[in-house]
Each structure stands twice: as C-alpha cells, then as structure tokens.
Design an enzyme around this catalytic site. Structure first.
Site, PDB file in Angstrom:
ATOM      1  N   GLN A   1      29.109  -1.814 -29.435  1.00 52.13           N
ATOM      2  CA  GLN A   1      28.776  -1.573 -28.032  1.00 52.13           C
ATOM      3  C   GLN A   1      28.203  -2.850 -27.412  1.00 52.13           C
ATOM      4  O   GLN A   1      27.998  -2.922 -26.212  1.00 52.13           O
ATOM      5  CB  GLN A   1      27.756  -0.440 -27.927  1.00 52.13           C
ATOM      6  N   ASN A   2      27.924  -3.827 -28.264  1.00 51.92           N
ATOM      7  CA  ASN A   2      27.267  -5.053 -27.805  1.00 51.92           C
ATOM      8  C   ASN A   2      28.250  -5.979 -27.101  1.00 51.92           C
ATOM      9  O   ASN A   2      29.408  -6.072 -27.489  1.00 51.92           O
ATOM     10  CB  ASN A   2      26.611  -5.770 -28.990  1.00 51.92           C
ATOM     11  N   VAL A   3      27.737  -6.672 -26.098  1.00 50.03           N
ATOM     12  CA  VAL A   3      28.561  -7.621 -25.342  1.00 50.03           C
ATOM     13  C   VAL A   3      28.164  -9.060 -25.683  1.00 50.03           C
ATOM     14  O   VAL A   3      28.638  -9.993 -25.067  1.00 50.03           O
ATOM     15  CB  VAL A   3      28.394  -7.366 -23.826  1.00 50.03           C
TER      16      VAL A   3
ATOM     17  N   HIS B   1      32.511  -2.298 -25.003  1.00 51.74           N
ATOM     18  CA  HIS B   1      31.961  -2.483 -23.648  1.00 51.74           C
ATOM     19  C   HIS B   1      32.180  -3.893 -23.103  1.00 51.74           C
ATOM     20  O   HIS B   1      31.507  -4.320 -22.164  1.00 51.74           O
ATOM     21  CB  HIS B   1      30.472  -2.114 -23.646  1.00 51.74           C
TER      22      HIS B   1
ATOM     23  N   CYS C   1      38.984 -11.865 -12.829  1.00 51.06           N
ATOM     24  CA  CYS C   1      39.206 -12.057 -11.391  1.00 51.06           C
ATOM     25  C   CYS C   1      39.335 -10.692 -10.720  1.00 51.06           C
ATOM     26  O   CYS C   1      40.120  -9.845 -11.162  1.00 51.06           O
ATOM     27  CB  CYS C   1      40.479 -12.875 -11.151  1.00 51.06           C
TER      28      CYS C   1
ATOM     29  N   CYS D   1      37.129 -17.299  -8.638  1.00 52.79           N
ATOM     30  CA  CYS D   1      38.329 -17.533  -9.456  1.00 52.79           C
ATOM     31  C   CYS D   1      38.903 -18.913  -9.134  1.00 52.79           C
ATOM     32  O   CYS D   1      39.206 -19.191  -7.971  1.00 52.79           O
ATOM     33  CB  CYS D   1      39.379 -16.462  -9.156  1.00 52.79           C
TER      34      CYS D   1
ATOM     35  N   GLY E   1      21.714   0.535 -35.506  1.00 53.93           N
ATOM     36  CA  GLY E   1      21.001  -0.018 -34.358  1.00 53.93           C
ATOM     37  C   GLY E   1      21.479   0.489 -33.019  1.00 53.93           C
ATOM     38  O   GLY E   1      21.580  -0.268 -32.054  1.00 53.93           O
ATOM     39  N   THR E   2      21.787   1.775 -32.935  1.00 55.13           N
ATOM     40  CA  THR E   2      22.146   2.348 -31.636  1.00 55.13           C
ATOM     41  C   THR E   2      21.361   3.634 -31.384  1.00 55.13           C
ATOM     42  O   THR E   2      21.120   4.404 -32.308  1.00 55.13           O
ATOM     43  CB  THR E   2      23.658   2.620 -31.503  1.00 55.13           C
TER      44      THR E   2
ATOM     45  N   ASN F   1      18.508   2.650 -38.648  1.00 53.25           N
ATOM     46  CA  ASN F   1      17.781   2.468 -37.390  1.00 53.25           C
ATOM     47  C   ASN F   1      16.285   2.394 -37.685  1.00 53.25           C
ATOM     48  O   ASN F   1      15.818   2.964 -38.680  1.00 53.25           O
ATOM     49  CB  ASN F   1      18.065   3.649 -36.447  1.00 53.25           C
TER      50      ASN F   1
HETATM   51  C1  BV8 Z   1      32.577   6.562 -18.852  1.00 52.73           C
HETATM   52  C2  BV8 Z   1      27.795  -2.819 -20.967  1.00 52.73           C
HETATM   53  C3  BV8 Z   1      34.270   7.755 -17.649  1.00 52.73           C
HETATM   54  C4  BV8 Z   1      26.913  -3.151 -19.805  1.00 52.73           C
HETATM   55  C5  BV8 Z   1      27.269  -0.507 -21.428  1.00 52.73           C
HETATM   56  C6  BV8 Z   1      28.684  12.552 -20.884  1.00 52.73           C
HETATM   57  C7  BV8 Z   1      27.414  13.008 -20.783  1.00 52.73           C
HETATM   58  C8  BV8 Z   1      26.462  12.278 -20.045  1.00 52.73           C
HETATM   59  C9  BV8 Z   1      26.776  11.075 -19.419  1.00 52.73           C
HETATM   60  C10 BV8 Z   1      28.050  10.631 -19.551  1.00 52.73           C
HETATM   61  C11 BV8 Z   1      29.000  11.364 -20.251  1.00 52.73           C
HETATM   62  N1  BV8 Z   1      30.148  10.683 -20.191  1.00 52.73           N
HETATM   63  C12 BV8 Z   1      29.952   9.559 -19.461  1.00 52.73           C
HETATM   64  C13 BV8 Z   1      28.676   9.516 -19.076  1.00 52.73           C
HETATM   65  C14 BV8 Z   1      28.066   8.483 -18.300  1.00 52.73           C
HETATM   66  C15 BV8 Z   1      27.653   7.271 -19.144  1.00 52.73           C
HETATM   67  C16 BV8 Z   1      26.630   7.625 -20.191  1.00 52.73           C
HETATM   68  O1  BV8 Z   1      26.917   7.825 -21.343  1.00 52.73           O
HETATM   69  N2  BV8 Z   1      25.371   7.618 -19.739  1.00 52.73           N
HETATM   70  C17 BV8 Z   1      24.253   7.810 -20.689  1.00 52.73           C
HETATM   71  C18 BV8 Z   1      23.078   6.978 -20.189  1.00 52.73           C
HETATM   72  C19 BV8 Z   1      23.932   9.258 -20.833  1.00 52.73           C
HETATM   73  N3  BV8 Z   1      28.816   6.668 -19.790  1.00 52.73           N
HETATM   74  C20 BV8 Z   1      29.585   5.878 -19.021  1.00 52.73           C
HETATM   75  O2  BV8 Z   1      29.398   5.662 -17.848  1.00 52.73           O
HETATM   76  C21 BV8 Z   1      30.770   5.237 -19.727  1.00 52.73           C
HETATM   77  N4  BV8 Z   1      31.943   5.378 -18.916  1.00 52.73           N
HETATM   78  O3  BV8 Z   1      32.255   7.507 -19.524  1.00 52.73           O
HETATM   79  O4  BV8 Z   1      33.610   6.538 -17.929  1.00 52.73           O
HETATM   80  C22 BV8 Z   1      33.264   8.655 -17.031  1.00 52.73           C
HETATM   81  C23 BV8 Z   1      32.421   8.137 -16.061  1.00 52.73           C
HETATM   82  C24 BV8 Z   1      31.479   9.007 -15.495  1.00 52.73           C
HETATM   83  C25 BV8 Z   1      31.357  10.333 -15.912  1.00 52.73           C
HETATM   84  C26 BV8 Z   1      32.252  10.813 -16.877  1.00 52.73           C
HETATM   85  C27 BV8 Z   1      33.197   9.961 -17.477  1.00 52.73           C
HETATM   86  C28 BV8 Z   1      30.562   3.709 -19.869  1.00 52.73           C
HETATM   87  C29 BV8 Z   1      29.461   3.428 -20.824  1.00 52.73           C
HETATM   88  C30 BV8 Z   1      29.355   1.916 -21.054  1.00 52.73           C
HETATM   89  C31 BV8 Z   1      28.336   1.295 -20.131  1.00 52.73           C
HETATM   90  N5  BV8 Z   1      28.123  -0.106 -20.502  1.00 52.73           N
HETATM   91  N6  BV8 Z   1      27.116  -1.815 -21.770  1.00 52.73           N
HETATM   92  C32 BV8 Z   1      25.946  -4.219 -20.160  1.00 52.73           C
HETATM   93  O5  BV8 Z   1      25.742  -4.490 -21.347  1.00 52.73           O
HETATM   94  O6  BV8 Z   1      25.419  -4.784 -19.197  1.00 52.73           O
HETATM   95  S1  BV8 Z   1      26.354   0.675 -22.286  1.00 52.73           S
HETATM   96  C33 BV8 Z   1      25.018  -0.212 -22.960  1.00 52.73           C
HETATM   97  O7  BV8 Z   1      24.031   0.757 -23.205  1.00 52.73           O
HETATM   98  C34 BV8 Z   1      25.267  -0.848 -24.299  1.00 52.73           C
HETATM   99  O8  BV8 Z   1      26.529  -1.406 -24.422  1.00 52.73           O
HETATM  100  C35 BV8 Z   1      25.092   0.324 -25.236  1.00 52.73           C
HETATM  101  O9  BV8 Z   1      26.257   1.075 -25.316  1.00 52.73           O
HETATM  102  C36 BV8 Z   1      24.089   1.147 -24.529  1.00 52.73           C
HETATM  103  C37 BV8 Z   1      22.762   0.869 -25.101  1.00 52.73           C
HETATM  104  O10 BV8 Z   1      22.669   1.544 -26.253  1.00 52.73           O
HETATM  105  P1  BV8 Z   1      22.278   0.823 -27.645  1.00 52.73           P
HETATM  106  O11 BV8 Z   1      23.212  -0.311 -27.895  1.00 52.73           O
HETATM  107  O12 BV8 Z   1      22.167   1.888 -28.620  1.00 52.73           O
HETATM  108  O13 BV8 Z   1      20.864   0.148 -27.310  1.00 52.73           O
HETATM  109  P2  BV8 Z   1      19.466   0.890 -27.081  1.00 52.73           P
HETATM  110  O14 BV8 Z   1      18.531  -0.149 -26.597  1.00 52.73           O
HETATM  111  O15 BV8 Z   1      19.651   2.141 -26.297  1.00 52.73           O
HETATM  112  O16 BV8 Z   1      19.018   1.336 -28.561  1.00 52.73           O
HETATM  113  C38 BV8 Z   1      18.770   0.355 -29.544  1.00 52.73           C
HETATM  114  C39 BV8 Z   1      18.559   1.135 -30.828  1.00 52.73           C
HETATM  115  O17 BV8 Z   1      18.413   0.208 -31.889  1.00 52.73           O
HETATM  116  C40 BV8 Z   1      17.318   2.022 -30.802  1.00 52.73           C
HETATM  117  O18 BV8 Z   1      17.643   3.271 -31.396  1.00 52.73           O
HETATM  118  C41 BV8 Z   1      16.320   1.236 -31.676  1.00 52.73           C
HETATM  119  O19 BV8 Z   1      15.448   2.111 -32.399  1.00 52.73           O
HETATM  120  C42 BV8 Z   1      17.241   0.523 -32.633  1.00 52.73           C
HETATM  121  N7  BV8 Z   1      16.749  -0.752 -33.162  1.00 52.73           N
HETATM  122  C43 BV8 Z   1      16.005  -1.693 -32.511  1.00 52.73           C
HETATM  123  N8  BV8 Z   1      15.813  -2.784 -33.337  1.00 52.73           N
HETATM  124  C44 BV8 Z   1      16.466  -2.498 -34.500  1.00 52.73           C
HETATM  125  C45 BV8 Z   1      17.055  -1.214 -34.402  1.00 52.73           C
HETATM  126  N9  BV8 Z   1      17.775  -0.638 -35.387  1.00 52.73           N
HETATM  127  C46 BV8 Z   1      17.915  -1.372 -36.570  1.00 52.73           C
HETATM  128  N10 BV8 Z   1      17.389  -2.626 -36.734  1.00 52.73           N
HETATM  129  C47 BV8 Z   1      16.646  -3.206 -35.743  1.00 52.73           C
HETATM  130  N11 BV8 Z   1      16.130  -4.427 -35.945  1.00 52.73           N
END
Ligand code: BV8
Length: 265
Positions: free
Chosen positions: A102-104, A120, A128, A149, A189-190, A215
C-alpha cells in the site's frame, strides 16, 4: 516472539511454495518514513480527506503538491530497513513469492524486490492530467509547484490512488489472484482499515492460506489471523528468516510436503 508458535510456523513455511506479503506504512516506519495513523501519523497534521483526494487537488493543486513534495523530501534520504531486505531475499527463498504494498515510498523496489504490486501508486511518479502519460520525477524539492507537463503544459498530478478513486483494475485483479492462490500471506505493518487492500487477507483465508500478521499492536485483522507476531517488522522478519534458514539450511524450499494449500491435510 512465542517460541513454540515460531517453531510451528517455521515448520510450515519450510514446506510451502507460494507466499505473499501485504505491507503497509509500518514496514517503512523503521526507515524513518511517518505512518498514516501512528503517533507521527500524517493524518494528525493533515486530514487525509483534505489532501489525498481528487477534490482537494481540484480545489488547490499547489497545496496538494507541496504536501507530496514534503513527503518526498522525507523519503529521499532514507533507505530500506531489514524488514524490506528480508522480503527481497524471500524472492529467492520461496518458489513463488510476491510483495503487495500500500506504500507509495518505493522502498521495496529500492531493497531489490522485483515481484512487486504497488496498489496505491508511487510518490516518485507523476501523471499528465490531459494526456495521462506517466513519468518519473526524482528531483526534490520540485523545481516548480505545481509541476506542469513538459510535453503539453497541462498540470501534472502525483501517480497515486487517492481516496474515492479506484485502483488500477489490472493491479487489483492480480493482487486478489495472488492472495487467493497463496499458501501463506504475511500482513505486515498495516492498520488493515483501508479498502480494498484490507480485503486481501480474507481472500487468502478463503483460498486456504495461513494468514500471519506482524504489527506493533493488534488490528481489526488480528482475531482472524492464524499467527500474530507483536513487534517491529524490522526485527520480527529477520528473526523469522534466521529460524527458517536454520531449519532449511539456507536453500530454496518448497519440497511440496504440504498439500499445496496453507492448511496441511
Ligand atoms: C476505492 C495513497 C472505489 C495516498 C492511499 C468500504 C468501506 C468503507 C470505506 C470504503 C470502502 N470502500 C472504499 C472505501 C473508501 C476508502 C477507504 O477504505 N476508507 C477507509 C479510511 C475506511 N477506500 C478508497 O477510497 C479506495 N478507493 O475504494 O474506490 C470506491 C470509492 C468510494 C467508495 C466505494 C468504492 C482507495 C484507497 C487508497 C487511498 N490511498 N494511499 C497517499 O499515500 O497519499 S491509502 C493510504 O492509507 C496508504 O496507502 C494505506 O493504504 C493507508 C494507510 O494504512 P497503513 O499503510 O496501514 O498505515 P497506518 O498508518 O494506517 O497503519 C500503520 C500500521 O503499522 C499500524 O497498525 C501500526 O501499528 C503499524 N506499525 C507502525 N510501526 C510499525 C508497525 N508495524 C510493524 N513494525 C513497525 N515498525
């Protein structure tokens, strides 16, 4: 790490071929890249909805680019950590290994992972808004914000999937196919809340795979995982890898002892 649990997992891994790792921001945390929801999470400073969406970009492209270029500035000087390195090495350990991220930040590729699906997008690429052409832009800070562009002068946008935008259907199909067909899925890590990525472990479990979560803390996935290893990925993965090498004597595994699906018959 619970020794007996580790031993039984290592025993299982010694006999599998198809393994997949799904990663999130947590695997890059030990490289110094802020996570999204962790205490240094980006969301605290900036509400995701206000920046990582097509609406935010339409409203103020310069602000959104400033935010991405700030993140590029954070990522540019850092490198992969031992967690990324183990996953890169596992491409040679297992017959069929892939990383779905999921990382960019591009750190998996920097670590040498070749079999990689970036769900992602990637912060080092731009697209563009008129022609759709994708190009790599490595310079940070950006010489001009927002960048235009060079071919047609239209606005460039980060080649990243924003909230409310659909993922590349081909990438998504391959991610679900890999997950449904693997014998073991590591979820590393997600926070397992963002869809559709958060649905991949269920697809793997339905396919009979073992789901192994790494995690710092439990997530909504933990009750459904076969194994949960609490700790930093950059320490847990090297430990698991060492135990696996001790068990298998370092070579490539997958002597097909198990019935080809996660749960041995
Ligand atoms: C879509 C790019 C069609 C941007 C990203 C169903 C139900 C509810 C909502 C939805 C649904 N379907 C769609 C949605 C809407 C939405 C969604 O899921 N919202 C969430 C908030 C509920 N999804 C979308 O919009 C997706 N598109 O579905 O399109 C659609 C549209 C609308 C409605 C229906 C269908 C697009 C999703 C992609 C968005 N872009 N990234 C950017 O980077 O700028 S998502 C972005 O957030 C990341 O890429 C990643 O995916 C996410 C963050 O999550 P994590 O990577 O897990 O990071 P986080 O900080 O949350 O957690 C870190 C974890 O690591 C923690 O648990 C922590 O404890 C742990 N950790 C920390 N350190 C360590 C560790 N673990 C191990 N070792 C360590 N050292």
């Amino acid at each position: 790490m619970d020794d007996r649990e580790t031993a039984s997992l290592v025993e299982f891994l010694a006999g599998v071929r198809r393994v997949v790792a799904l990663t999130g921001a947590g695997i890059s945390a030990e490289s110094g890249v802020p996570t999204f929801r962790g205490k240094d999470g980006l969301w605290r400073q900036y509400r995701a909805e206000s920046l990582a969406t097509p609406e935010a970009f339409a409203r103020d492209p310069a602000l959104v680019w400033e935010w991405y270029d700030w993140r590029r500035g954070l990522i540019a000087p850092v490198g992969p950590n031992p967690g990324h390195a183990v996953l890169a090495a596992w491409e040679d350990r297992f017959e069929d290994f892939a990383v779905i991220t999921q990382n960019v930040d591009g750190l998996h590729r920097k670590a040498g992972t070749k079999n990689l699906l970036e769900l992602h997008g990637n912060i080092w690429r731009a697209r563009c808004t008129r022609e759709g052409t994708v190009r790599e832009i490595l310079t940070t800070p950006l010489p001009e914000v927002p960048p235009l562009c060079p071919d047609c002068g239209a606005l460039l946008r980060p080649d990243i999937v924003w909230f409310g935008e659909s993922l590349d259907p081909d990438v998504l199909d391959r991610a679900f196919a890999l997950s449904a067909g693997c014998e073991a899925l590591f979820v590393i890590g997600t926070s397992s809340v963002v869809q559709p990525a958060a649905s991949l472990p269920a697809a793997a479990a339905r396919g009979g795979a073992k789901v192994i979560e790494v995690n710092l803390e439990p997530t909504p996935l933990t009750p459904h995982a076969d194994h949960f290893f609490p700790g930093p990925a950059g320490q847990v993965l090297p430990l698991l890898d060492r135990r696996l090498r001790e068990r298998t004597g370092g070579g490539r595994r997958g002597s097909g002892q198990s019935n080809g699906k996660g749960r041995s018959s």
